[in-house]
Motif scaffolding. Structure first.
Motif, PDB file in Angstrom:
ATOM      1  N   ASP A 297      17.910  -5.383   8.445  1.00  0.00           N
ATOM      2  CA  ASP A 297      19.324  -5.117   8.153  1.00  0.00           C
ATOM      3  C   ASP A 297      19.717  -5.625   6.767  1.00  0.00           C
ATOM      4  O   ASP A 297      20.623  -5.084   6.128  1.00  0.00           O
ATOM      5  N   ASP A 298      19.041  -6.686   6.301  1.00  0.00           N
ATOM      6  CA  ASP A 298      19.401  -7.324   5.035  1.00  0.00           C
ATOM      7  C   ASP A 298      18.589  -6.809   3.853  1.00  0.00           C
ATOM      8  O   ASP A 298      19.003  -6.946   2.705  1.00  0.00           O
ATOM      9  N   LYS A 299      17.409  -6.267   4.158  1.00  0.00           N
ATOM     10  CA  LYS A 299      16.503  -5.748   3.117  1.00  0.00           C
ATOM     11  C   LYS A 299      16.262  -6.759   1.984  1.00  0.00           C
ATOM     12  O   LYS A 299      16.464  -6.462   0.799  1.00  0.00           O
TER      13      LYS A 299
ATOM     14  N   ARG B 227      -5.001  -5.801   3.713  1.00  0.00           N
ATOM     15  CA  ARG B 227      -4.283  -4.530   3.813  1.00  0.00           C
ATOM     16  C   ARG B 227      -3.472  -4.543   5.108  1.00  0.00           C
ATOM     17  O   ARG B 227      -3.708  -5.351   5.999  1.00  0.00           O
ATOM     18  N   GLY B 228      -2.498  -3.622   5.175  1.00  0.00           N
ATOM     19  CA  GLY B 228      -1.697  -3.503   6.391  1.00  0.00           C
ATOM     20  C   GLY B 228      -0.366  -4.225   6.330  1.00  0.00           C
ATOM     21  O   GLY B 228       0.371  -4.242   7.306  1.00  0.00           O
ATOM     22  N   GLY B 229      -0.023  -4.802   5.188  1.00  0.00           N
ATOM     23  CA  GLY B 229       1.240  -5.522   5.077  1.00  0.00           C
ATOM     24  C   GLY B 229       2.327  -4.722   4.379  1.00  0.00           C
ATOM     25  O   GLY B 229       3.330  -5.284   3.944  1.00  0.00           O
ATOM     26  N   GLN B 230       2.159  -3.404   4.322  1.00  0.00           N
ATOM     27  CA  GLN B 230       3.075  -2.581   3.524  1.00  0.00           C
ATOM     28  C   GLN B 230       4.498  -2.539   4.082  1.00  0.00           C
ATOM     29  O   GLN B 230       5.445  -2.248   3.336  1.00  0.00           O
ATOM     30  N   ASN B 231       4.666  -2.806   5.373  1.00  0.00           N
ATOM     31  CA  ASN B 231       6.007  -2.749   5.966  1.00  0.00           C
ATOM     32  C   ASN B 231       6.719  -4.093   5.985  1.00  0.00           C
ATOM     33  O   ASN B 231       7.837  -4.195   6.500  1.00  0.00           O
ATOM     34  N   LEU B 232       6.101  -5.109   5.412  1.00  0.00           N
ATOM     35  CA  LEU B 232       6.725  -6.431   5.417  1.00  0.00           C
ATOM     36  C   LEU B 232       7.857  -6.483   4.386  1.00  0.00           C
ATOM     37  O   LEU B 232       7.825  -5.772   3.377  1.00  0.00           O
TER      38      LEU B 232
ATOM     39  N   GLY C 229      10.385  -6.676   1.518  1.00  0.00           N
ATOM     40  CA  GLY C 229      10.324  -6.855   0.071  1.00  0.00           C
ATOM     41  C   GLY C 229       9.072  -6.308  -0.568  1.00  0.00           C
ATOM     42  O   GLY C 229       9.010  -6.137  -1.785  1.00  0.00           O
ATOM     43  N   GLY C 230       8.034  -6.030   0.254  1.00  0.00           N
ATOM     44  CA  GLY C 230       6.803  -5.480  -0.283  1.00  0.00           C
ATOM     45  C   GLY C 230       5.979  -6.484  -1.064  1.00  0.00           C
ATOM     46  O   GLY C 230       6.362  -7.644  -1.254  1.00  0.00           O
ATOM     47  N   ASN C 231       4.816  -6.043  -1.523  1.00  0.00           N
ATOM     48  CA  ASN C 231       3.923  -6.821  -2.387  1.00  0.00           C
ATOM     49  C   ASN C 231       3.339  -8.056  -1.688  1.00  0.00           C
ATOM     50  O   ASN C 231       2.969  -9.028  -2.340  1.00  0.00           O
ATOM     51  N   TRP C 232       3.242  -8.022  -0.370  1.00  0.00           N
ATOM     52  CA  TRP C 232       2.633  -9.135   0.367  1.00  0.00           C
ATOM     53  C   TRP C 232       1.116  -9.128   0.219  1.00  0.00           C
ATOM     54  O   TRP C 232       0.459 -10.134   0.520  1.00  0.00           O
ATOM     55  N   GLU C 233       0.541  -8.012  -0.195  1.00  0.00           N
ATOM     56  CA  GLU C 233      -0.908  -7.910  -0.345  1.00  0.00           C
ATOM     57  C   GLU C 233      -1.366  -8.308  -1.745  1.00  0.00           C
ATOM     58  O   GLU C 233      -2.553  -8.201  -2.058  1.00  0.00           O
ATOM     59  N   SER C 234      -0.468  -8.791  -2.568  1.00  0.00           N
ATOM     60  CA  SER C 234      -0.808  -9.187  -3.924  1.00  0.00           C
ATOM     61  C   SER C 234      -1.793 -10.354  -3.922  1.00  0.00           C
ATOM     62  O   SER C 234      -1.698 -11.276  -3.111  1.00  0.00           O
ATOM     63  N   GLU C 235      -2.756 -10.310  -4.844  1.00  0.00           N
ATOM     64  CA  GLU C 235      -3.714 -11.414  -4.956  1.00  0.00           C
ATOM     65  C   GLU C 235      -3.048 -12.686  -5.466  1.00  0.00           C
ATOM     66  O   GLU C 235      -3.641 -13.772  -5.409  1.00  0.00           O
TER      67      GLU C 235
END
Length: 356
Positions: free
Chosen positions: A228-230, A278-283, A285-291
């Motif tokens: 809801d807050d994005k 991989r697989g964190g695309q819906n978390l 704010g995004g970019n959770w898969e960043s090194e």
């Protein structure tokens, strides 16, 4: 999924996303089977059920009034659909049963594909978790899918997860660490991060009642519907840390004195260092898969100690953690799996360890 120790305590390796856990071996998780242009799991998630229900409503309107009224299918809550299933309007109930039957057929078909995979062969039981399981409609669909599989000669037991799915995603965290880490403690902190909500809870262990954690329960939990807050990723982490700190304070006041460990459940494939492969695309704010981002490290930096001891954070896939909550209740099955039906279809497979 590479494996190596990210930390050792008392000589025991403690690894994020580990396959070797205290009570089970994680044979597989986050299996991504293709189905045409999409993923097989999309045929058996909560949106798939909504599509089945919507299709039935459109067909019924060809011959008269829709017994579910004017509300859009996607706006009907689980409670509303369950009430219609159990209500006095038998036409409405029959319409929902039609959708349940269609969905159960898809679920049975998806399960059959999973059971053909190398790590899922010889599976004795499949536990169904996720938000869809937490409804009368969901439980009916699970039972119907088992009937359909049995009718095809497939010997398998499907069972709804014992704990409420929201609690299971927290309670399972206690099974990520060896018993000696929990000894002498009444509770631990657990986090379940999803694409819609974040839950943080204090899990009471009740080890004096049962050492196998079968009596563990969620003492208190907070939920943040971040969808809801994005928020961006940084704001999400700040909010999560605030939730943790408030619960630690409440636990201390209640004399629970949680162990200096935090168990984290998160979507995706988890690297041994705690990063998300991989697989964190819906978390959020995004970019959770960043090194350059590591959630366990961020949590430890923000909360360096709990009580008088250094904080230890351990993270695994959310379907794995939810499945781990079932360990005390599947001791009569050596090979078993879990499907979590929600926004997606999470999955994991386990082999119970034989006690010497």
């Amino acid at each position: 999924m590479g494996r190596s120790a990210n930390e050792k305590r008392n000589g025991v390796p403690l690894i994020h996303g580990a396959s070797d856990l205290p009570s089970v071996t994680v044979d597989d998780y986050n299996l991504e089977l293709r189905d045409g242009d999409g993923f097989l799991g999309d045929r058996a998630n909560k949106f798939a059920f909504q599509e089945k229900l919507d299709a039935w409503r459109k067909r019924v309107r060809k011959g008269g009034d829709d017994p579910l009224g004017q509300a859009l299918t996607q706006d009907l809550s689980k409670k509303q659909v369950d009430a219609l299933l159990r209500g006095d309007d038998k036409e409405a109930a029959a319409l929902i049963i039609g959708a349940v039957d269609d969905f159960a057929g898809e679920l049975a078909s998806v399960l059959e594909r999973f059971l053909q995979q190398k790590n899922w062969k010889n599976t004795e039981r499949v536990v169904i978790g996720g938000g869809f399981r937490g409804s009368a409609v969901g439980e009916l669909a699970i039972a119907r899918a088992m009937v359909l599989l049995k009718a095809e000669g497939i010997k398998i037991e499907l069972s709804p997860i014992v704990h409420h799915p929201d609690d299971a995603g927290l309670i399972g965290a206690a099974h990520l660490m060896p018993a000696w880490m929990l000894k002498g403690h009444k509770a631990i902190l657990a986090i379940d991060i999803g694409g819609t909500n974040i839950r943080v809870g204090i899990v009471e262990l009740h080890l004096k009642d049962e050492t196998d954690l079968s009596k563990a329960k969620v003492w208190k939990s907070d939920i943040w519907r971040h969808a809801d807050d994005k928020p961006n990723r940084s704001t999400t982490i700040e909010g999560l840390i605030g939730m943790i700190e408030k619960l630690i304070e409440k636990a201390d006041k209640a004399d629970l004195a949680p162990a200096p460990v935090i168990g984290v459940a998160c979507p995706g494939v988890i690297n041994e260092d705690g990063s998300i492969l991989r697989g964190g695309q819906n978390l959020p704010g995004g970019n959770w898969e960043s090194e350059h981002f590591n959630l366990p490290a961020a949590l430890k930096d923000a909360i360096p100690q709990i009580g008088d001891h250094e904080t230890f954070v351990i993270m695994h896939n959310d379907a794995v953690v939810q499945g781990l909550s079932q360990i005390p209740f599947v001791q009569n099955a050596s090979s078993w799996g879990i499907l979590t039906i929600g926004t997606g279809l999470g999955n994991a497979h386990f082999s119970n360890k034989v006690e010497n």
